[in-house]
Structures are given as C-alpha cells and as structure tokens.
Design an enzyme around this catalytic site. Structure first.
Site, mmCIF file in Angstrom:
data_model
loop_
_atom_site.group_PDB
_atom_site.id
_atom_site.type_symbol
_atom_site.label_atom_id
_atom_site.label_comp_id
_atom_site.label_asym_id
_atom_site.label_seq_id
_atom_site.Cartn_x
_atom_site.Cartn_y
_atom_site.Cartn_z
ATOM 1 N N HIS A 57 5.438 0.107 -4.736
ATOM 2 C CA HIS A 57 4.366 -0.484 -5.555
ATOM 3 C C HIS A 57 3.227 -0.971 -4.662
ATOM 4 O O HIS A 57 2.052 -0.662 -4.898
ATOM 5 C CB HIS A 57 4.927 -1.646 -6.383
ATOM 6 N N GLU A 58 3.564 -1.723 -3.626
ATOM 7 C CA GLU A 58 2.529 -2.263 -2.736
ATOM 8 C C GLU A 58 1.923 -1.175 -1.858
ATOM 9 O O GLU A 58 0.723 -1.186 -1.585
ATOM 10 C CB GLU A 58 3.113 -3.385 -1.872
ATOM 11 N N HIS A 81 -0.817 0.552 -3.726
ATOM 12 C CA HIS A 81 -2.076 -0.202 -3.717
ATOM 13 C C HIS A 81 -2.846 0.068 -2.421
ATOM 14 O O HIS A 81 -4.057 0.313 -2.438
ATOM 15 C CB HIS A 81 -1.802 -1.706 -3.831
#
Length: 242
Positions: free
Chosen positions: A36-37, A40
């Site tokens: 998820h990170e 980003h």
C-alpha cells in the site's frame, strides 16, 4: 484478528492448524501494508516527486514502512496503517492529477493484490482438488496445503479491509486526500481535519468498537467495513467462479 487467532490457539484441539493460521496471517498483513505504501511512493515518483526515493522508502522492505501502532491496530481489530510515505505535492508535474493518482494508488494496489490472490486461490483449488480430498489430516502435507490456503484467503481479506478503511474521508487516510484535492480552497471540513482528523479517526475506531460489544448493529464503522469487504469479495468470487 491476530488476538482471536492466539486465543483459538490456546483453546483449540488442533493447535498446529491454528499456529499455521497465525503464520499465514502475519505475512499477509505485511504484504498489504507494505505494498500500500510502496504504491503511494512509486506513483508519486511517476508524477515527478522523488521525495520517497530520497528518503529510502521506495522499496518493499517491511522495516522501512513499519508503524507499531498502525500494525497493532490492523492485527488486533482488523484495520490500521503503515508509516506514511513522504510526498511533496509541489514536485508533481500536475498537482491535481498527482494528488488524485497518488491518493488512489494505495487502495488500487490493495484491490489488485486481492484480485491476483483470488485468482491464485481459484487455481489452487482446481489444481489440488483431488489431492486435498485424499489427504489425511495431521500430516505434513495437510499443514503445508493449509498454510498456502489460509495465506491466500488472508491476503484477499486484509487487502480488501485496508482498501475499505483507507477510503474513509478522514485525515490522514486516502479518502481525505481525495476530498482535499477536489474541495474548494479554505474548505472548512479540510481545515477541521488537519487540526483534529487524527483524533477524530482514533475516536471513531474506539467508539464503534465499544459500541460493537453492546450490539453489532451499533458498530457503524464495522458495518461499513464488512459491507465493502463482502461486496468486493463476492465480486472477485464471481469473476473467478468460486
């Protein structure tokens, strides 16, 4: 979730199987929050911002993305967070496009991981159907097959849960970043969230978890999360014929 598994381990007759479930849960959890990170950071990089790369966060090393409180929340109650990847929107070639794509990157990544894991689970069931039917419980092969099955199931459920949680429009979640990007300047909701959003989010989590002990129908956050996860899981199952 992890606490529940540990309690099951203590009381279960087949402790080895519950231990296998815990072993499968932890890497599934790490995959969800790390990717998820990372999503980003890589999408920010594609938009012209190399802040995450310069900070050494443009990688999939769990240590780099680990947030103790967020990990504990995700492990215990089912939704939490990793250490946010640093992003400087001023470096985006196109501010609005950059903010929207970076905000959506994490949840889209979680959905894609769930999609792939569901496909692998369908393939696993097809390829091992006869072997599993003739397998004796308690054997090494039984536990090996169980680990892989639970791993895929947890990857799907945790990623869908993280996706649903991050779509909530409260700071510092991705849903808020979308609202902030699309809102007019000096928006009161955005200003309020920058001042109190973190406390609001924590307060909502605690409040609805307490209310959930009184009645599951009072846990509006849990009802929302379950609705999104169940809907997306049903769609994925329909796609792969499960």
């Amino acid at each position: 979730m992890l606490i529940t598994l540990i309690r099951n381990l203590i009381s279960a007759e087949d402790k080895r199987l519950v231990f296998i479930m815990i072993l499968a849960y932890i890497p599934a959890l790490l995959i969800a929050i790390v990717m998820h990170e990372f999503a980003h950071g890589i999408v920010a990089y594609w938009n012209g911002d190399d802040t995450a790369k310069l900070a050494g966060r443009l990688n999939v090393n769990p240590v780099k993305h680990f947030d103790p409180i967020g990990f504990l929340m995700l492990a215990v109650i089912g939704f939490g967070w990793a250490k946010p990847v640093p992003i400087d929107p001023r470096r985006f070639r196109n501010y609005k496009k950059g903010m929207i794509t970076v905000s959506l990157a994490g949840v889209v990544c979680n959905f894609l991981i769930a999609f792939v894991a569901t496909g692998l689970f369908a393939l696993y069931l097809f390829a091992t159907k006869s072997a599993v039917m003739n397998m004796q419980a308690g054997t090494a092969a039984y536990y090996a097959f169980s680990f892989f099955e639970y791993l895929l199931v947890y990857i799907v459920l945790i990623n869908l849960t993280l996706m649903a949680f991050n779509l909530i429009p409260v700071y510092p979640l991705d849903g808020f970043r979308l609202v902030e990007t699309l809102a007019k300047p000096d928006n009161r909701y955005v200003a309020f969230n920058y001042r109190y959003g973190s406390f609001l989010l924590l307060g909502l989590i605690v409040l609805f978890n307490v209310l959930g002990y009184i009645s599951p129908y009072l846990d509006l956050l849990g009802l929302y999360m379950n609705a999104i996860v169940n809907m997306m899981n049903s769609i994925l199952h329909a796609i792969f014929g499960l």
